[in-house]
Design an enzyme around this catalytic site. Structure first.
Site, PDB file in Angstrom:
ATOM      1  N   LYS A 161       0.826  -1.215   0.000  1.00  0.00           N
ATOM      2  CA  LYS A 161       0.000   0.000   0.000  1.00  0.00           C
ATOM      3  C   LYS A 161       0.858   1.262   0.000  1.00  0.00           C
ATOM      4  O   LYS A 161       0.592   2.192  -0.760  1.00  0.00           O
ATOM      5  CB  LYS A 161      -0.930   0.030   1.219  1.00  0.00           C
ATOM      6  CG  LYS A 161      -2.063  -0.942   1.212  1.00  0.00           C
ATOM      7  CD  LYS A 161      -3.083  -0.620   2.294  1.00  0.00           C
ATOM      8  CE  LYS A 161      -2.472  -0.440   3.672  1.00  0.00           C
ATOM      9  NZ  LYS A 161      -1.819  -1.670   4.176  1.00  0.00           N
ATOM     10  N   THR A 162       1.849   1.290   0.885  1.00  0.00           N
ATOM     11  CA  THR A 162       2.662   2.495   1.008  1.00  0.00           C
ATOM     12  C   THR A 162       3.434   2.760  -0.277  1.00  0.00           C
ATOM     13  O   THR A 162       3.490   3.898  -0.764  1.00  0.00           O
ATOM     14  CB  THR A 162       3.638   2.375   2.184  1.00  0.00           C
ATOM     15  OG1 THR A 162       2.893   2.190   3.396  1.00  0.00           O
ATOM     16  CG2 THR A 162       4.493   3.622   2.321  1.00  0.00           C
TER      17      THR A 162
ATOM     18  N   LYS B 192      -1.757   9.514   6.964  1.00  0.00           N
ATOM     19  CA  LYS B 192      -1.830   8.146   7.474  1.00  0.00           C
ATOM     20  C   LYS B 192      -2.348   8.259   8.903  1.00  0.00           C
ATOM     21  O   LYS B 192      -1.595   8.627   9.818  1.00  0.00           O
ATOM     22  CB  LYS B 192      -0.466   7.452   7.431  1.00  0.00           C
ATOM     23  CG  LYS B 192      -0.563   5.989   7.835  1.00  0.00           C
ATOM     24  CD  LYS B 192       0.715   5.229   7.554  1.00  0.00           C
ATOM     25  CE  LYS B 192       0.578   3.766   7.984  1.00  0.00           C
ATOM     26  NZ  LYS B 192      -0.464   3.030   7.228  1.00  0.00           N
TER      27      LYS B 192
ATOM     28  N   ASP C 259       6.396   4.050   6.951  1.00  0.00           N
ATOM     29  CA  ASP C 259       5.330   4.289   5.983  1.00  0.00           C
ATOM     30  C   ASP C 259       4.967   5.774   5.910  1.00  0.00           C
ATOM     31  O   ASP C 259       4.855   6.351   4.822  1.00  0.00           O
ATOM     32  CB  ASP C 259       4.094   3.474   6.347  1.00  0.00           C
ATOM     33  CG  ASP C 259       4.308   1.981   6.167  1.00  0.00           C
ATOM     34  OD1 ASP C 259       5.355   1.586   5.604  1.00  0.00           O
ATOM     35  OD2 ASP C 259       3.430   1.203   6.588  1.00  0.00           O
TER      36      ASP C 259
ATOM     37  N   GLY D 190      -4.687   3.631   4.748  1.00  0.00           N
ATOM     38  CA  GLY D 190      -5.203   2.920   5.902  1.00  0.00           C
ATOM     39  C   GLY D 190      -4.159   2.033   6.550  1.00  0.00           C
ATOM     40  O   GLY D 190      -2.960   2.120   6.253  1.00  0.00           O
TER      41      GLY D 190
ATOM     42  N   GLY E 171      -3.434  -1.982   7.245  1.00  0.00           N
ATOM     43  CA  GLY E 171      -3.857  -3.355   6.985  1.00  0.00           C
ATOM     44  C   GLY E 171      -4.897  -3.406   5.883  1.00  0.00           C
ATOM     45  O   GLY E 171      -4.975  -2.527   5.016  1.00  0.00           O
TER      46      GLY E 171
ATOM     47  N   ARG F  34       3.085  -6.225  -8.083  1.00  0.00           N
ATOM     48  CA  ARG F  34       3.980  -7.391  -8.088  1.00  0.00           C
ATOM     49  C   ARG F  34       4.980  -7.229  -6.945  1.00  0.00           C
ATOM     50  O   ARG F  34       5.787  -6.303  -6.944  1.00  0.00           O
ATOM     51  CB  ARG F  34       4.711  -7.476  -9.426  1.00  0.00           C
ATOM     52  CG  ARG F  34       5.581  -8.715  -9.614  1.00  0.00           C
ATOM     53  CD  ARG F  34       4.782  -9.940  -9.960  1.00  0.00           C
ATOM     54  NE  ARG F  34       3.954  -9.746 -11.155  1.00  0.00           N
ATOM     55  CZ  ARG F  34       4.399  -9.882 -12.417  1.00  0.00           C
ATOM     56  NH1 ARG F  34       5.667 -10.191 -12.650  1.00  0.00           N
ATOM     57  NH2 ARG F  34       3.572  -9.714 -13.432  1.00  0.00           N
TER      58      ARG F  34
END
Length: 256
Positions: free
Chosen positions: A16-17, A38, A56, A119, A121, A188
């Site tokens: 995500k980050t 965040k 992050d 977010g 998780g 990926r």
């Protein structure tokens, strides 16, 4: 009016980050003024000066050119590498649920065209004692609309075996909760990918209604944006996806 995007994942550790930071960089290249938020981070380091350091949050802050300060980017930071509520509990405290949402306001003062929110998780992971990530997203959307901002949900998923189930189940659950996901980034993350990576994108487009707006096609690689192919002769599908991704990547036309 700002365009707000809540970036969630199908799970933790899906990139995500990385994908959010690359998206921020791309938006800035398109001339957008981008803020980053965040709401809470766990697994933070404690520096010698006592400062709590979130990799992050710092990655997002640096990608956006260090707007405001790190406390505005991530006002709640906890040490244990657990879910935020569990990490906070180990310190004898709690995640401040309302502060998760209210911390967004400082990014919506007219200084930024876009605010990217990451977010913690997966979409249905706990983010406080009272809320899952989906609950926070719902609260943020309600606040955003009341204050004249748009708010959309983006999903990051790992390009590996099992991603079909994770994306389809997450997207259907989000839609059932009244928070449809408007864009998917397929990431990926494995140096030695399994055979499913040859067909995951095609299968997701077949089984899932979410527009695939971008991908990372090798670990640590660039963000590849699906754009422009049908700009001169837009199909109905292209028009639908463009409408769903308004303002995203500076009004880029997306295709499947």
């Amino acid at each position: 009016m700002a365009s707000l995007y809540y970036v969630t994942g199908t799970d933790t550790e899906v990139g995500k980050t990385y994908c959010t930071a690359k998206t921020v960089e791309r938006m800035m290249e398109c001339g957008q003024r981008v803020g980053v938020y965040k709401p809470v981070a766990s697994g933070c380091e404690v520096r010698p000066d006592g400062e709590r350091y979130s990799v992050d949050a710092t990655t997002l802050w640096q990608a956006a050119g260090r707007p405001k300060n790190i406390d505005a980017v991530c006002p709640q930071r906890f040490i244990a590498a657990l879910s935020p509520p569990r990490s906070a509990a180990k310190e004898g405290t709690q995640v401040d649920t309302r502060r998760l949402r209210d911390g967004l306001a400082v990014w919506c003062d007219g200084e930024f065209d876009v605010v990217m929110i990451e977010g913690a998780g997966g979409l249905f992971s706990p983010i406080s004692d009272d809320w899952l990530n989906i609950d926070l997203a719902i609260e943020m959307k309600r606040w955003s609309e009341q204050n004249g901002h748009s708010f959309e949900l983006l999903l990051v998923a790992p390009d590996r075996l099992g991603v079909l189930h994770h994306v389809i189940s997450t997207s259907r659950a989000a839609a059932a909760a009244g928070m449809p996901i408007i864009g998917l980034i397929l990431n990926r993350i494995d140096d030695f990918p399994d055979d499913s990576t040859q067909t995951n994108a095609e299968d997701l487009l077949h089984w899932c209604a979410i527009p695939m707006i971008a991908s990372v096609q090798h670990p640590g690689g660039p963000l590849v944006v699906f754009s422009g192919a049908n700009r001169d002769n837009p199909t109905p599908e292209t028009s639908r996806e463009t409408a769903g991704c308004v303002n995203f990547f500076n009004q880029t036309t997306f295709r499947r």
